[in-house]
Design an enzyme around this catalytic site. Structure first.
Site, PDB file in Angstrom:
ATOM      1  N   HIS A 195      32.324  40.550  35.148  1.00  0.00           N
ATOM      2  CA  HIS A 195      32.976  41.271  34.046  1.00  0.00           C
ATOM      3  C   HIS A 195      32.430  42.701  34.057  1.00  0.00           C
ATOM      4  O   HIS A 195      31.285  42.928  34.469  1.00  0.00           O
ATOM      5  CB  HIS A 195      32.586  40.554  32.748  1.00  0.00           C
ATOM      6  CG  HIS A 195      33.261  41.045  31.509  1.00  0.00           C
ATOM      7  ND1 HIS A 195      32.869  42.184  30.852  1.00  0.00           N
ATOM      8  CD2 HIS A 195      34.289  40.530  30.779  1.00  0.00           C
ATOM      9  CE1 HIS A 195      33.618  42.350  29.776  1.00  0.00           C
ATOM     10  NE2 HIS A 195      34.497  41.367  29.709  1.00  0.00           N
ATOM     11  N   ASP A 205      24.651  36.554  33.166  1.00  0.00           N
ATOM     12  CA  ASP A 205      25.615  36.784  32.087  1.00  0.00           C
ATOM     13  C   ASP A 205      26.164  35.413  31.694  1.00  0.00           C
ATOM     14  O   ASP A 205      26.995  34.840  32.404  1.00  0.00           O
ATOM     15  CB  ASP A 205      26.716  37.723  32.603  1.00  0.00           C
ATOM     16  CG  ASP A 205      27.850  37.888  31.607  1.00  0.00           C
ATOM     17  OD1 ASP A 205      27.875  37.171  30.596  1.00  0.00           O
ATOM     18  OD2 ASP A 205      28.731  38.731  31.870  1.00  0.00           O
ATOM     19  N   GLN A 226      30.372  33.152  29.265  1.00  0.00           N
ATOM     20  CA  GLN A 226      31.381  32.095  29.407  1.00  0.00           C
ATOM     21  C   GLN A 226      30.753  30.730  29.642  1.00  0.00           C
ATOM     22  O   GLN A 226      31.465  29.726  29.665  1.00  0.00           O
ATOM     23  CB  GLN A 226      32.340  32.428  30.571  1.00  0.00           C
ATOM     24  CG  GLN A 226      33.113  33.714  30.382  1.00  0.00           C
ATOM     25  CD  GLN A 226      34.148  33.612  29.261  1.00  0.00           C
ATOM     26  OE1 GLN A 226      34.476  32.515  28.777  1.00  0.00           O
ATOM     27  NE2 GLN A 226      34.652  34.749  28.826  1.00  0.00           N
ATOM     28  N   LYS A 271      32.153  33.858  21.411  1.00  0.00           N
ATOM     29  CA  LYS A 271      32.783  32.890  22.321  1.00  0.00           C
ATOM     30  C   LYS A 271      32.181  31.502  22.111  1.00  0.00           C
ATOM     31  O   LYS A 271      32.677  30.507  22.606  1.00  0.00           O
ATOM     32  CB  LYS A 271      32.583  33.327  23.770  1.00  0.00           C
ATOM     33  CG  LYS A 271      33.251  34.666  24.090  1.00  0.00           C
ATOM     34  CD  LYS A 271      33.096  35.038  25.542  1.00  0.00           C
ATOM     35  CE  LYS A 271      33.242  36.514  25.806  1.00  0.00           C
ATOM     36  NZ  LYS A 271      34.602  37.036  25.732  1.00  0.00           N
ATOM     37  N   CYS A 324      38.955  42.663  32.139  1.00  0.00           N
ATOM     38  CA  CYS A 324      37.720  43.453  32.335  1.00  0.00           C
ATOM     39  C   CYS A 324      37.058  43.077  33.660  1.00  0.00           C
ATOM     40  O   CYS A 324      35.825  42.919  33.723  1.00  0.00           O
ATOM     41  CB  CYS A 324      36.735  43.260  31.174  1.00  0.00           C
ATOM     42  SG  CYS A 324      37.418  43.750  29.597  1.00  0.00           S
TER      43      CYS A 324
HETATM   44  N1  PLP Z   1      30.705  38.894  30.326  1.00  0.00           N
HETATM   45  C1  PLP Z   1      31.710  38.025  30.428  1.00  0.00           C
HETATM   46  C2  PLP Z   1      31.752  37.087  31.590  1.00  0.00           C
HETATM   47  C3  PLP Z   1      32.721  38.009  29.459  1.00  0.00           C
HETATM   48  O1  PLP Z   1      33.736  37.141  29.569  1.00  0.00           O
HETATM   49  C4  PLP Z   1      32.646  38.908  28.360  1.00  0.00           C
HETATM   50  C5  PLP Z   1      33.721  38.943  27.341  1.00  0.00           C
HETATM   51  O2  PLP Z   1      34.883  38.788  27.638  1.00  0.00           O
HETATM   52  C6  PLP Z   1      31.567  39.782  28.291  1.00  0.00           C
HETATM   53  C7  PLP Z   1      30.612  39.755  29.285  1.00  0.00           C
HETATM   54  C8  PLP Z   1      31.412  40.757  27.165  1.00  0.00           C
HETATM   55  O3  PLP Z   1      31.139  40.109  25.981  1.00  0.00           O
HETATM   56  P1  PLP Z   1      31.098  40.937  24.596  1.00  0.00           P
HETATM   57  O4  PLP Z   1      32.356  41.762  24.581  1.00  0.00           O
HETATM   58  O5  PLP Z   1      31.085  39.892  23.560  1.00  0.00           O
HETATM   59  O6  PLP Z   1      29.881  41.759  24.621  1.00  0.00           O
END
Ligand code: PLP
Length: 406
Positions: free
Chosen positions: A123, A200, A203, A226, A364
């Site tokens: 992401h 990260d 998910q 999430k 993203c």
């Molecule tokens: N990393 C992953 C794999 C994600 O799916 C997301 C959100 O879609 C994020 C990071 C970013 O999360 P946040 O926008 O809650 O900081």
């Protein structure tokens, strides 16, 4: 349609609503998940009964608010099996968590020619912060490749762990492909080379039990919204020794020991990284979300989601002209797809008219879209509260769209 076969649905009030006169079929859980009544109640109750600032007031409400907020930290620490609660830093989400590591850990250390290793399936939250600190230091961000099925090529990741690499970052579960990465194996490879690994977990947290000690990573980020919790919440977990070496990223109230115009000394972690008034009610809600998820249990969550993934994969594969992205052997219930001749945004808009919420776009993950040579995909992402009938509704809605456009 009532979808009564799933006993958990009644815990989520929004799932009973209609969209465009049709029952809501919410398949956008990787974007944000819905909130159970217990989370809504915890936030509501906090504002009705306990609201005060944390760590500042000695009056009863101040103490109660602090204890609720710090109680949530204990819950999160247990949820990820952190060795101590002081290693759990509250953030606004994964994005802030990764930026904290980029600016507090990486920026002071990076030298020209250094590298930060990530993967093609990250992401942007696990790419752009590294690029920002790389640009300031003359370091660069490199990526380990994936297979067309969407699996990380582990040997290629390991081959890139040269002495130039000062930090590695990998997503635990891909938000586009659902791929579950072999984090233990990657962490072991990093550890033997003295390279810290950031995971990260945005998910992963809603789908898998997380044990940061068993994973063997150094940093773990997750996002609360999430995980059935409120927006604007998340955590960064980091090893105590790393946190001790990291200067604060934000300065302000609540993160200091002493302040004078000759200089400031800082509180220990986690408070060193929590300047200013936090999202107190949000974290109380996140604590309630963790209690709720523990109550359902990852065994039940896993069993439901495995069934849904197998069912949805077979159902989508039967749709003529549908291309599915992400066929990893270890996979969470995330299905990205395109339909011949239909733009993902048009598809998502038309599905919405049938009450079906899916995400469309680049998710993203531009580098991943570039890898597959597509600008966007549609994505159905499932949670344990979804049911097979909703997958049927998705497939029926897709058939309707194809008829309309064909
Ligand atoms: N990393 C992953 C794999 C994600 O799916 C997301 C959100 O879609 C994020 C990071 C970013 O999360 P946040 O926008 O809650 O900081």
């Amino acid at each position: 349609m009532t979808f009564d076969s799933n006993p958990y649905r009644k815990d989520f009030p929004i799932l009973a609503r209609e969209v465009h006169g049709k029952p809501l079929v919410y398949l956008d859980n990787a974007n944000t998940s819905q909130k159970p009544q217990v989370v809504i109640d915890a936030v509501d109750r906090f504002y009705r009964e306990t609201n005060a600032n944390v760590a500042r007031a000695v009056h009863s409400l101040g103490e109660a608010a602090t204890s609720a907020y710090e109680g949530a930290r204990d819950k999160l620490a247990r949820f990820i099996n952190a060795p101590t609660r002081d290693e759990v830093i509250f953030t606004s989400g994964t994005t802030q968590a990764i930026n904290t590591v980029a600016y507090s850990y990486a920026l002071p250390r990076l030298q020209p020619g250094d590298e930060i290793l990530v993967t093609t399936m990250e992401h942007h939250a696990n790419i752009v912060p590294w690029q920002l600190v790389a640009a300031r230091t003359g370091a660069k961000v490199i990526a380990a490749p994936i297979t067309p099925d969407g699996e990380l090529i582990v040997e290629e990741f390991v081959a890139r762990l040269t002495p130039r690499v000062k930090l590695a970052g990998v997503t635990h579960v891909s938000n586009v492909l659902g791929t579950v990465n072999p984090v233990r194996e990657l962490a072991k490879a990093c550890r033997t080379r003295g390279i810290p690994l950031l995971v990260d977990g945005s998910q992963a947290a809603p789908h898998l039990p997380i044990d940061v000690q068993a994973l063997g990573c150094d940093f773990y980020a997750l996002t609360g919204h999430k995980l059935f919790g409120p927006t604007g919440t998340g955590i960064l977990w980091a090893r105590k020794d790393l946190l001790a070496e990291m200067p604060p990223f934000f300065g302000g109230g609540e993160m200091i020991r002493t302040v004078s115009f000759d200089g400031t000394t800082f509180a220990d972690a986690p408070h060193k990284f929590e300047a200013g008034t936090p999202n107190i009610a949000g974290f109380v809600g996140l604590g309630a979300a963790v209690d709720y998820v523990n109550g359902v249990g990852f065994e039940a969550i896993g069993a439901r989601e495995r069934d849904l993934l197998a069912y949805a994969t077979a159902a989508l594969e039967s749709v003529p002209g549908l291309r599915l992205f992400g066929r990893a052997k270890e996979k969470a219930a995330v299905l990205s797809f395109l339909i011949d001749g239909v733009h993902a945004h048009d598809l998502a808009t038309l599905l919405d008219h049938e009450g079906v919420a899916v995400r469309s776009g680049h998710h993203c993950a531009h580098p991943l879209m570039q890898f597959y040579g597509v600008p966007a995909t549609a994505r159905a992402s499932l949670a344990f509260y979804n049911v097979r009938e909703e997958v049927d509704a998705l497939v029926a809605a897709i058939a309707k769209v194809r008829k309309l456009l064909g």
